[in-house]
Design a protein around this motif. Structure first.
Motif, PDB file in Angstrom:
ATOM      1  N   LEU A   1      28.910  29.112  39.612  1.00  0.00           N
ATOM      2  CA  LEU A   1      29.572  29.382  38.339  1.00  0.00           C
ATOM      3  C   LEU A   1      31.074  29.129  38.406  1.00  0.00           C
ATOM      4  N   VAL A   2      31.683  29.429  39.550  1.00  0.00           N
ATOM      5  CA  VAL A   2      33.140  29.298  39.658  1.00  0.00           C
ATOM      6  C   VAL A   2      33.541  28.095  40.513  1.00  0.00           C
ATOM      7  N   ALA A   3      32.593  27.177  40.730  1.00  0.00           N
ATOM      8  CA  ALA A   3      32.940  25.929  41.411  1.00  0.00           C
ATOM      9  C   ALA A   3      33.814  25.078  40.491  1.00  0.00           C
ATOM     10  N   PRO A   4      34.744  24.304  41.036  1.00  0.00           N
ATOM     11  CA  PRO A   4      35.614  23.482  40.181  1.00  0.00           C
ATOM     12  C   PRO A   4      34.838  22.507  39.303  1.00  0.00           C
ATOM     13  N   GLU A   5      33.637  22.115  39.736  1.00  0.00           N
ATOM     14  CA  GLU A   5      32.866  21.138  38.980  1.00  0.00           C
ATOM     15  C   GLU A   5      32.197  21.745  37.753  1.00  0.00           C
ATOM     16  N   ASN A   6      32.063  23.083  37.726  1.00  0.00           N
ATOM     17  CA  ASN A   6      31.384  23.707  36.595  1.00  0.00           C
ATOM     18  C   ASN A   6      32.281  23.614  35.357  1.00  0.00           C
ATOM     19  N   PRO A   7      31.817  22.990  34.287  1.00  0.00           N
ATOM     20  CA  PRO A   7      32.695  22.758  33.144  1.00  0.00           C
ATOM     21  C   PRO A   7      32.861  23.953  32.212  1.00  0.00           C
ATOM     22  N   LEU A   8      32.074  25.008  32.402  1.00  0.00           N
ATOM     23  CA  LEU A   8      32.002  26.037  31.374  1.00  0.00           C
ATOM     24  C   LEU A   8      32.790  27.302  31.681  1.00  0.00           C
ATOM     25  N   THR A   9      32.698  27.830  32.896  1.00  0.00           N
ATOM     26  CA  THR A   9      33.189  29.179  33.168  1.00  0.00           C
ATOM     27  C   THR A   9      34.662  29.347  32.833  1.00  0.00           C
ATOM     28  N   ALA A  10      35.512  28.441  33.297  1.00  0.00           N
ATOM     29  CA  ALA A  10      36.942  28.582  33.027  1.00  0.00           C
ATOM     30  C   ALA A  10      37.228  28.461  31.542  1.00  0.00           C
ATOM     31  N   ARG A  11      36.595  27.503  30.871  1.00  0.00           N
ATOM     32  CA  ARG A  11      36.806  27.343  29.423  1.00  0.00           C
ATOM     33  C   ARG A  11      36.401  28.608  28.673  1.00  0.00           C
ATOM     34  N   VAL A  12      35.251  29.165  29.040  1.00  0.00           N
ATOM     35  CA  VAL A  12      34.743  30.351  28.346  1.00  0.00           C
ATOM     36  C   VAL A  12      35.727  31.502  28.482  1.00  0.00           C
ATOM     37  N   PHE A  13      36.204  31.748  29.704  1.00  0.00           N
ATOM     38  CA  PHE A  13      37.100  32.891  29.908  1.00  0.00           C
ATOM     39  C   PHE A  13      38.444  32.661  29.221  1.00  0.00           C
ATOM     40  N   VAL A  14      38.980  31.469  29.320  1.00  0.00           N
ATOM     41  CA  VAL A  14      40.252  31.162  28.673  1.00  0.00           C
ATOM     42  C   VAL A  14      40.138  31.349  27.165  1.00  0.00           C
ATOM     43  N   ASN A  15      39.050  30.883  26.593  1.00  0.00           N
ATOM     44  CA  ASN A  15      38.863  30.993  25.144  1.00  0.00           C
ATOM     45  C   ASN A  15      38.836  32.452  24.712  1.00  0.00           C
TER      46      ASN A  15
END
Length: 1016
Positions: free
Chosen positions: A712-726
């Motif tokens: 989930l927190v791998a750099p390649e995962n496109p969703l987790t960081a976007r979701v939390f930032v949003n």
């Protein structure tokens, strides 16, 4: 319509088209080049994917419009859905523009219709070459260059550059910076959820240094209340609650998880570690206590204790709940749609759903009636005391287990006599009575059989005579019988019984009983429960129905000489309906300590039947252990061990516990066709992540929750960081960069500032998942510091403030409304962490909670005035004051609370005991600290409640209110006394009741102002 008006209308329509969901968009096409993700994909998703999307079960004609191949590939019958640059050759265009009812798409019987603007937009896209992109949220975020802007003086950091670049394209200017009072008040509510003190406002206004604002940011980020503020939104997302949710919604201990979340935010734990510990803290190498507590996240699902529930059904419910939670919390995906069929809009399949569920199949739990009490979560001081108590127990145990020559000789003598004869004499009853409609029958062997009706409760009374002097105790045998349900010995359907009371009388006086023991007792229902005189406890024998059982009850003193006739009472009472003993027998003995010595467990009997020299080491140890438990000469050592064990048990009761994840052999998970938990025809699946997302990277072994968390927190995962930032953006601007906080899939909104969202996501990851860094970046931006006062042109061009040419304003969250009132009043208790508390709540609000029935146990003392984040969260009946201000039930993950404006909120602020008491306490503060005259006190009250002085008109209105109520309460002292006695905080006796009541009315008005509960 004039040209100027038309121009403004068109500009507004262009903006709305780029930001609103497809079903809400204007039919006016955008002025610039069409973008697939922004303009086309939402139309296709909304209008076409249901029949031409990922779900094979509902796909018509095999045509898929959600993939590049489906849009541009050759169709089996010839032709292509889209031929770039050539609408006339594109089947998509032919169908949507056709007037033939047999050809047009969507079909005439479909309620949703394409608007003229949408049809024109699709044509333009094809004419412009039909550029295609993968869905924006599933593409790895890349850091875009920070845009150049004309007005560089308005840029404090990269956020401002992105926002200002868009504003400049739209021909709009940002708003000026808010005044310092508003800035500090906004910052305080956003970062710690509390209003600033008057002294803090004065200090900030007086600080003329260039970094004055930044110093306030750092002060608030360092506050221990920052973690409490941040925890509220996280606890919503993870569906944190203090109760089980289903059926009787009984309590469970999860408070330490809430405190873990608060501490993690306060310590600025990297978000990747925060993620790993919650999903798989128990799987880390040698996990620390707090990492195990973090894994409570996996146990926050709803559970049931209902007797008639189906285990298989609730295992499926639990699996589905955890997948939905995973999707909401980290992926921003509606994974629940794939429980019964492939997702109709996003490329999640049923296989993905159940493969994700398989990650959680290793969690040890019972699907129904899970009695897991969790693990102890002691403080460092409590841990030290536990170690000391454990050492005491170990010393006492070593002393008891030390074998001396004297003990060995005594044991040898006991072994010779132990099996010689039964020390119990069967007592034949002379009289039998049942208080209910059961019939009691004496049998040849001296036992009593119960027949006839089996009522909800009953009391059996048995008269017996002991044939010898000095009896020391009685034995009650519960005997199996083929005529009873499940062969008994109980009359319940499963062969169980619950003995809630066992008592003995002689000569009209009750004989005190000291100890009791049993050959077997159901977990949670010890034989001692028949002596505690509590209707909710007793002795039971499940799961060992169908066998004989015995319990020995020891008299506190041997029976006096001449006392032989006894009246024995056996009772079962609520809530154990129809749980009578079906067949029983009474015996007496004169041996010493019969509760310890009189019942030989079957394993000890078997060992004693073997000659001492032929016994196995296990049999020898079992016999020795039993003798040490009954040897008279070891009584002082047993007493010392019992004292030490009781001291530890009493101490442990004061230590909080927490449900945690514990790994067990994984259960089998299979695909359930149509989500039917009874259908076992589906394929068995192993843990795996969705195929269209980056690979998990686990080969040759079964993947674990730890692998999932790291993925989930791998750099390649496109969703987790976007979701939390949003979501973080929503905390500070009232709405996410994409309005869809729980769904970034095809049905979501195209972000208003997509480049900024990606820039922040990459910044978040590259900062080491530093949450405070991200918060600091947002709140120090010029964009955040703008005034929230709307300008006329913004009302027309950007009514929902999506372009962020100003700040937003909104009502505080439910917990913060109450926290604010308590803080202003001076009542707020600012202690961090600890057990959940029970502030005032209407009597009878829990009347419908049963099994068992409960009343809200209103807290006392300081716990009444703790922050809202610590309020007990009963999922079926959340605190009504919180519900009035839109707090969720937390039965499901909640990514965003609604914000309503309803009369009940004003009624709560005026009448809830919390707010009336807060007003009275605030009034006392005003009288003691506000100055000597009314005007000074009113000015001080305004600054305390609103952080600003009153305007002259406000001062005039409040002074009139004060005069009015001063006169009313002077004329009616009883009404004054009634008002100021609200709540449990002490009423000051040195202040005249009418004066305090009048100022309480003023304080109530101030606490009920819209501005008081609004973040500007």
């Amino acid at each position: 319509m004039t040209g100027a008006t038309l121009s403004k209308f068109a500009a507004a329509a262009v903006f709305l088209l780029g930001t609103a969901p497809a079903q809400e968009r204007s039919h006016v096409p955008p002025a610039g080049r069409v973008e697939f993700n922004r303009d086309i994909r939402p139309i296709l998703s909304d209008m076409c994917f249901r029949c031409h999307g990922p779900d094979k079960g509902s796909n018509a004609s095999g045509l898929r419009l959600d993939t590049r191949e489906g849009l541009f590939g050759e169709r089996p019958g010839g032709g292509r859905a889209v031929v770039p640059g050539k609408p006339a050759e594109s089947e998509l265009w032919k169908r949507i523009s056709s007037r033939d009812r047999d050809v047009v798409m969507p079909p005439p019987d479909v309620p949703k219709k394409l608007s003229r603007g949408q049809i024109a937009l699709l044509k333009r896209w094809i004419e412009e070459g039909a550029p295609w992109e993968g869905h924006w949220a599933y593409l790895p975020p890349r850091r875009p260059p920070v845009p150049k802007v004309r007005d560089a003086s308005s840029v404090r950091n990269a956020i401002d550059a992105f926002i200002l670049a868009r504003l400049e394209r739209e021909g709009l200017a940002p708003s000026p910076e808010a005044d310092r009072v508003t800035l500090l008040r906004r910052l305080s509510f956003d970062l710690v959820g509390l209003p600033p003190e008057i002294e803090e406002v004065d200090a900030f206004r007086a600080d003329r240094s260039e970094d004055a604002y930044e110093k306030q940011v750092e002060r608030l980020l360092a506050s221990p209340h920052y973690g409490e503020r941040m925890a509220i939104f996280w606890l919503d997302i993870v569906r944190y609650g203090n109760s089980r949710g289903y059926h009787s919604d009984n309590p469970r201990r999860v408070d330490p998880y809430r405190d873990y979340v608060i501490q993690a935010f306060n310590e600025n734990m990297p978000f990747d570690r925060f993620t790993v510990e919650q999903l798989a803290g128990d799987l880390l190498p040698e996990p620390a206590l707090r990492q195990r507590v973090a894994s409570c996240f996996n146990k926050l699902n709803l559970t049931t204790e209902e007797g008639g529930a189906q285990a298989k059904e609730y295992e499926h419910k639990t699996n589905a709940d955890r997948v939905r939670a995973l999707g909401t919390v980290w992926l921003g995906a509606t994974l629940g749609c794939a429980e019964c069929h492939d997702h109709k809009f996003d490329p999640f399949t049923m296989r993905d759903f159940y493969s994700l569920a398989a990650f959680f199949a290793d969690i040890r739990e019972a699907p129904i009636g899970d009695r897991d009490e969790g693990i102890l979560v002691p403080s460092s001081e409590e841990e030290a005391e536990l170690r000391r108590l454990d050492e005491e127990i170990a010393r006492a145990r070593r002393a008891l287990e030390t074998v001396t020559p004297e003990i060995a000789a005594a044991q040898e003598a006991w072994e010779k006599s132990a099996g010689a004869a039964d020390p119990w004499t069967v007592l034949r009853p002379s009289s039998l009575r049942a208080s209910g409609k059961a019939t009691l029958t004496l049998r040849e062997d001296g036992s009593v059989a119960a027949g006839g009706e089996n009522p909800d409760r009953d009391t059996y009374t048995v008269e017996v005579e002991v044939p010898f002097e000095g009896a020391t105790g009685l034995r009650l045998e519960a005997l199996a019988d083929p005529s009873l349900p499940a062969s008994g010995p109980g009359r319940a359907d499963n062969g169980n019984f619950v003995l809630t009371r066992f008592s003995v009388r002689a000569g009209g006086k009750e004989i005190p009983l000291r100890e009791a023991s049993a050959t077997h007792a159901q977990e949670g229902y010890p034989v001692a429960g028949a002596l505690d005189k509590k209707a909710g406890s007793g002795w039971a024998i499940l799961p060992h129905a169908g066998r004989n059982h015995a319990a020995a009850f020891e008299f506190k003193e041997p029976l006096p000489a001449g006392v032989k006739k006894l009246t024995v009472t056996l009772e079962y009472a609520s809530p154990f309906a129809r749980h009578a003993i079906g067949r029983f027998r009474l015996s007496a003995t004169a041996i010493r300590h019969p509760a310890r010595a009189g019942l030989l467990p079957d394993a000890v009997k078997a060992a004693l039947a073997v000659p001492a020299a032929a016994r196995t080491p296990e049999q020898k140890a079992r016999v020795a252990a039993h003798y040490r438990a009954i040897a008279p000469e070891l009584e002082p050592l047993r007493a010392e061990l019992a004292r030490a064990e009781k001291a530890r048990a009493d101490f442990v009761k004061k230590i909080p516990t927490c449900l945690v994840s514990e790994a067990a052999p994984p259960r089998t998970v299979r695909i359930r066709p149509r989500g039917n938990w009874m259908d076992d025809s589906g394929e068995i699946v192993l843990p795996a992540t969705p195929k269209f997302l980056p690979p998990l990277g686990v080969e040759g072994r079964r993947a674990t929750r730890l692998d999932l968390a790291r993925w989930l927190v791998a750099p390649e995962n496109p969703l987790t960081a976007r979701v939390f930032v949003n979501r973080l953006w929503r905390l500070f601007f009232g709405m996410g960069l994409s309005r869809s906080l729980d769904d970034l899939g095809a049905q979501s909104e195209w972000p208003v500032h997509p480049e900024l969202l990606d820039w922040l996501a990459v910044e978040f990851m590259e900062s080491g998942w530093d949450v405070k860094h991200l918060v600091r970046l947002i709140v120090t931006s010029r964009t955040y510091r703008q005034t929230s006062v709307p300008r006329p042109e913004l009302k027309e061009r950007d009514p929902f403030n999506r372009l962020l040419a100003r700040q937003s304003r909104w009502r505080l969250d439910a917990e913060l409304v109450r926290d604010n009132a308590l803080a202003v009043s001076g009542l707020l208790v600012r202690r961090i962490g600890g057990p959940s508390v029970f502030p005032y709540q209407p009597k009878g609000y829990w009347a419908f909670l049963n099994f068992p029935a409960r009343e809200w146990p209103t807290s006392t003392g300081a716990d009444l005035w703790r922050r809202g984040v610590y309020t007990w969260w009963q999922r079926t009946f959340p605190h009504p004051s919180l519900v009035a201000f839109d707090a969720p039930q937390r039965e499901e993950c909640c990514a965003e609370r609604p914000r309503s404006n309803i009369p009940q909120q004003a009624l709560a602020l005026l009448n809830d005991p919390t707010y009336v008491e807060a007003a009275r306490a605030f009034a006392e503060r005003i009288l003691r600290r506000g100055g000597s005259g009314d005007e000074d006190r009113l000015a001080w009250a305004f600054r305390c409640a609103l952080s600003r002085p009153p305007a002259s008109r406000e001062l005039e209105i409040m002074a009139g209110l004060l005069r009015k109520h001063r006169a009313e309460y002077a004329a009616d002292p009883k009404a004054a006394e009634s008002l100021i006695r609200a709540g449990a905080s002490p009423v000051p006796r040195d202040l005249p009741a009418p004066e305090l009541a009048a100022w309480t009315s003023v304080a109530r008005a101030l606490l009920n102002l819209h501005e008081t509960i609004t973040r500007n």
